[in-house]
Design a protein around this motif. Sequence first.
Motif, PDB file in Angstrom:
ATOM      1  N   LYS C 123      24.881  42.077  -5.222  1.00 54.96           N
ATOM      2  CA  LYS C 123      24.984  42.087  -3.770  1.00 54.96           C
ATOM      3  C   LYS C 123      24.018  41.079  -3.166  1.00 54.96           C
ATOM      4  CE  LYS C 123      26.706  46.675  -2.693  1.00 54.96           C
ATOM      5  NZ  LYS C 123      26.501  48.130  -2.725  1.00 54.96           N
ATOM      6  N   ALA C 124      24.528  40.263  -2.252  1.00 50.55           N
ATOM      7  CA  ALA C 124      23.646  39.438  -1.420  1.00 50.55           C
ATOM      8  C   ALA C 124      23.714  40.042  -0.021  1.00 50.55           C
ATOM      9  CB  ALA C 124      24.116  37.987  -1.407  1.00 50.55           C
ATOM     10  N   TYR C 125      22.551  40.308   0.547  1.00 50.83           N
ATOM     11  CA  TYR C 125      22.521  41.073   1.797  1.00 50.83           C
ATOM     12  C   TYR C 125      22.483  40.177   3.026  1.00 50.83           C
ATOM     13  CZ  TYR C 125      21.332  44.756  -1.481  1.00 50.83           C
ATOM     14  OH  TYR C 125      21.348  45.627  -2.533  1.00 50.83           O
ATOM     15  N   LEU C 126      23.319  40.497   3.974  1.00 49.50           N
ATOM     16  CA  LEU C 126      23.264  39.838   5.290  1.00 49.50           C
ATOM     17  C   LEU C 126      22.420  40.634   6.278  1.00 49.50           C
ATOM     18  CD1 LEU C 126      26.857  38.486   5.857  1.00 49.50           C
ATOM     19  CD2 LEU C 126      24.724  37.196   5.816  1.00 49.50           C
ATOM     20  N   GLY C 127      22.324  41.931   6.048  1.00 51.01           N
ATOM     21  CA  GLY C 127      21.535  42.701   7.007  1.00 51.01           C
ATOM     22  C   GLY C 127      21.585  44.186   6.737  1.00 51.01           C
ATOM     23  N   PHE C 128      20.537  44.849   7.162  1.00 46.94           N
ATOM     24  CA  PHE C 128      20.451  46.316   7.131  1.00 46.94           C
ATOM     25  C   PHE C 128      20.329  46.800   8.567  1.00 46.94           C
ATOM     26  CE2 PHE C 128      19.682  47.795   2.727  1.00 46.94           C
ATOM     27  CZ  PHE C 128      19.694  46.579   2.077  1.00 46.94           C
ATOM     28  N   ASP C 129      21.119  47.787   8.903  1.00 43.48           N
ATOM     29  CA  ASP C 129      20.977  48.425  10.221  1.00 43.48           C
ATOM     30  C   ASP C 129      20.640  49.885   9.983  1.00 43.48           C
ATOM     31  OD1 ASP C 129      21.729  46.064  11.555  1.00 43.48           O
ATOM     32  OD2 ASP C 129      23.847  46.537  11.286  1.00 43.48           O
ATOM     33  N   VAL C 130      19.556  50.339  10.577  1.00 41.19           N
ATOM     34  CA  VAL C 130      19.072  51.701  10.343  1.00 41.19           C
ATOM     35  C   VAL C 130      19.019  52.449  11.665  1.00 41.19           C
ATOM     36  CG1 VAL C 130      17.158  53.084   9.452  1.00 41.19           C
ATOM     37  CG2 VAL C 130      17.674  50.857   8.432  1.00 41.19           C
TER      38      VAL C 130
END
Lengths: 188, 188, 188, 188, 188, 188
Positions: C123-130
């Motif tokens: 996985k390459a991450y574009l973003g985390f939203d919490v």
Amino acid sequence: MPIVELHVLEGYGTDEKRRLHTALTDAVRLIVPASPDAITVMIHEMKAANYSRDGKQRKGAPALGDAGEIVRAFLKTMEAREIEAAEAFLAEDFAMFFPGAQPMHELEALIKWATQRYRFVKKAYLGFDVMQSSGPEVLVYCRGTLSGEWLDGTPFENIRFIDRFELVEGKISRQDVWNDIAEVKAGL
Amino acid sequence: MPIVELHVLEGYGTDEKRRLHTALTDAVRLIVPASPDAITVMIHEMKAANYSRDGKQRKGAPALGDAGEIVRAFLKTMEAREIEAAEAFLAEDFAMFFPGAQPMHELEALIKWATQRYRFVKKAYLGFDVMQSSGPEVLVYCRGTLSGEWLDGTPFENIRFIDRFELVEGKISRQDVWNDIAEVKAGL
Amino acid sequence: MPIVELHVLEGYGTDEKRRLHTALTDAVRLIVPASPDAITVMIHEMKAANYSRDGKQRKGAPALGDAGEIVRAFLKTMEAREIEAAEAFLAEDFAMFFPGAQPMHELEALIKWATQRYRFVKKAYLGFDVMQSSGPEVLVYCRGTLSGEWLDGTPFENIRFIDRFELVEGKISRQDVWNDIAEVKAGL
Amino acid sequence: MPIVELHVLEGYGTDEKRRLHTALTDAVRLIVPASPDAITVMIHEMKAANYSRDGKQRKGAPALGDAGEIVRAFLKTMEAREIEAAEAFLAEDFAMFFPGAQPMHELEALIKWATQRYRFVKKAYLGFDVMQSSGPEVLVYCRGTLSGEWLDGTPFENIRFIDRFELVEGKISRQDVWNDIAEVKAGL
Amino acid sequence: MPIVELHVLEGYGTDEKRRLHTALTDAVRLIVPASPDAITVMIHEMKAANYSRDGKQRKGAPALGDAGEIVRAFLKTMEAREIEAAEAFLAEDFAMFFPGAQPMHELEALIKWATQRYRFVKKAYLGFDVMQSSGPEVLVYCRGTLSGEWLDGTPFENIRFIDRFELVEGKISRQDVWNDIAEVKAGL
Amino acid sequence: MPIVELHVLEGYGTDEKRRLHTALTDAVRLIVPASPDAITVMIHEMKAANYSRDGKQRKGAPALGDAGEIVRAFLKTMEAREIEAAEAFLAEDFAMFFPGAQPMHELEALIKWATQRYRFVKKAYLGFDVMQSSGPEVLVYCRGTLSGEWLDGTPFENIRFIDRFELVEGKISRQDVWNDIAEVKAGL
């Protein structure tokens, strides 16, 4: 970042609150090197029923007038030689201290004394500085330049002056005056 | 009854807090006719980690010096003719305005000019008034009396003076001086 | 101008406070169109002895972990096929919902299922939203792209995915997965 | 025990305050493991005259709309193919990212593209998650199941989907869509 | 210097606030040796929409009656033998404890018992002391002197008494009575 | 929901704060029908340098002792006939009012008077009620039952009593006593 909260009994108008905002902001700025834009003031108005000391609900008092405006109005009546109107601005124990004059307590005395110095004089203001002293007096500094006519009718202008006023409970109790009239005359 | 709460980043000393207490109390007194004894100030110090703007934790800045003390120290160096020490108090764009003199920007120029007026002069202070202006300048008014010797060696005393200083970021950027020297000389 | 004050029992560290500053700032921004720079948050820490409910002094509890960091760590263990470590992140009633698969409750089941789909995936991450849900769950959305090798060894990359996690008391209780794998395969 | 106080300029309605209560409560819950029942929020409304920054009295701004409701209304117009109404929800630089499609910027393009995939589609919602990002965007996650008819008229249902929306100043600037359509088709 | 701030849902009248001011002031005075004049109480009234617990906006409840006034009114009806009116002040489980009597639960029983002790009795009050117990009961202590006539018609007066009342939710649930009647009778 | 905030100069211990929490909670409960669990008290301790009245930084004073504990300790010394120790609890103008006795000012007088009534007496306590009066006095009510021996050596027990104490600045200035001794004796 400084944030000032003022809890005060309700009853002050928008302009009086503006003066509170300004005075509290400037009070902080005197000590804290924050940009003015980062200084927030919040005024929390209390209903009389919601505030107590010693368990007793309290009422507020009307705001003090703007001392700068009071002095400005006083000077306007003086310039127009409206002595009665001018006297209404004065405290019981009013005293004036002018360059080269004995202390005076009556406006009439001042006017009489002035007739030996110039035909008339007008003030152009560069600025008013208003502050609360640590005592009961509010201080108003007013500075600018004088113009008018000497006794012989020759005009003068651009003579520096500064006045220092003390007000107690909205009345002017003291006026100290400094200016360059003698300096200028000496140079004539 | 007014209660002032100041939220400010921690790092100020007891004396700096004392100045904040006084300035905030006086700010309120300028508008609200409460007895000083009924004005409470509470300073709430915030740790840097506990305060944010834009979600970012912030740090405080050292307090500004006491402008009245700065001016007092400057005047002391001037009276002692410690020119180098005096210059350390001045801003880049410093300007002086003395009665009967052109605007001056150098202390040396002032001293030279003064040598044509008196042998020496000393100030006795009646009071310092310090306030934050609505601009960046802190204002210091200092008034009292001058004593010294004229060029011919005769002494003088009790000549009223007032100085107005502007300080920006702790440095003196402007000095305006008024006094009764010419008035007194004219009467000699 | 909004100013947020949080009163909370002491015991949180600088990083936990940073998370509080951010979360409270963002909470306000969701409704109030103020520039972030104009939103101030002040955290007032209370000693246990200074706080009571029902007259009883209270103690605080340790902060919840950063759910985004927890999910990131979980995904790292999964990518490395460290099943035991991964299981430590899961709640008792954990459930996974993958495209085209029955709900799964065991990581082993997931891994077995995946072996029929690809050799490996990264996985390459574009973003985390919490965010905190209105229920007990903290939600973490994680999106980005997948790369890896199909069962036949041909590589793939840039396949969009999004995961939705629910955490309760710091443990992952649910994972929903969407991605474009079938879309991409259909196009092969 | 956490207590949140929000000082904000007056002008927000009961529903907007409800959103503030919820958002601030949830912000705290993200970090502090307090039972929701123990989290108190107090909103202190300020009259414009009672609040200042830089000594200047300030006015508030209308609340931002509820992003979840905006997205819900947008999706309703899309489902009804009310393109003009739908376009009113979009920001200038709107972009859509659908599985297996190039990025699209016009709703007409989307509709044209969709005609090659299904006759029609309806969304049943399982939930909306709304949060403020750390940037200017408000994020709305919307998930549920799709039902409709394939191009050949056979019906489908229960296909999982998730949409991610970004809103800036109340306008939708980006929509990312994931779903199991390809997965389901592959299984037909 | 103590300053008490009470945040409470709006809806209380001036007199109820006065009781809050007094009770909070006295609560502080019990521990802090400040002069009452230096104790400030500020009541901040919250609109229902501005207050939440668990993110839910809340409504306030009417104030409890003044327990001292309730007891005073009850005693007045008893002195006037208005039994029905008096019974309206009593809780379901009301109990009375008089000197030399068994516990009684009915006012009629009390009156019957009293007829064997005196023709009538009146209370002159020296003071009422009202306090909240740590349990649900509000306590009212009422003390003073009794006057009246013995059964043989001879008058009596100045007999000390004290009553202790417990009220729950505004209703009297218990009355304990002590007095010097037996002492005085023994001395006759 | 009521939230009480107390701002007080620092220097109080955990137990003194506990008393403040309880007293403030109970003060609110006297008027507001909130469940105790919904009443929050926050004590904000101020450093002396952070608090001013009239612009002057202030210092706090030690807490007053727990009047209930003081009375309990006094009664213990009395029961043990430790007269000297007991006298240390008394104010200069101490006065006692016992059933059937003249006002007494000396503990010796009380003891002498008691020798004509019983050989000894012990108190079993049912409860202490402590409250601040609206004047300088703290009130302590103490009630329970007496046991002991009459002058002829026969024992007695379960005789109801109540004492009312007034304390000023921690010293007992007045004790009023009521009990059923005469009632019981009359029944012998």
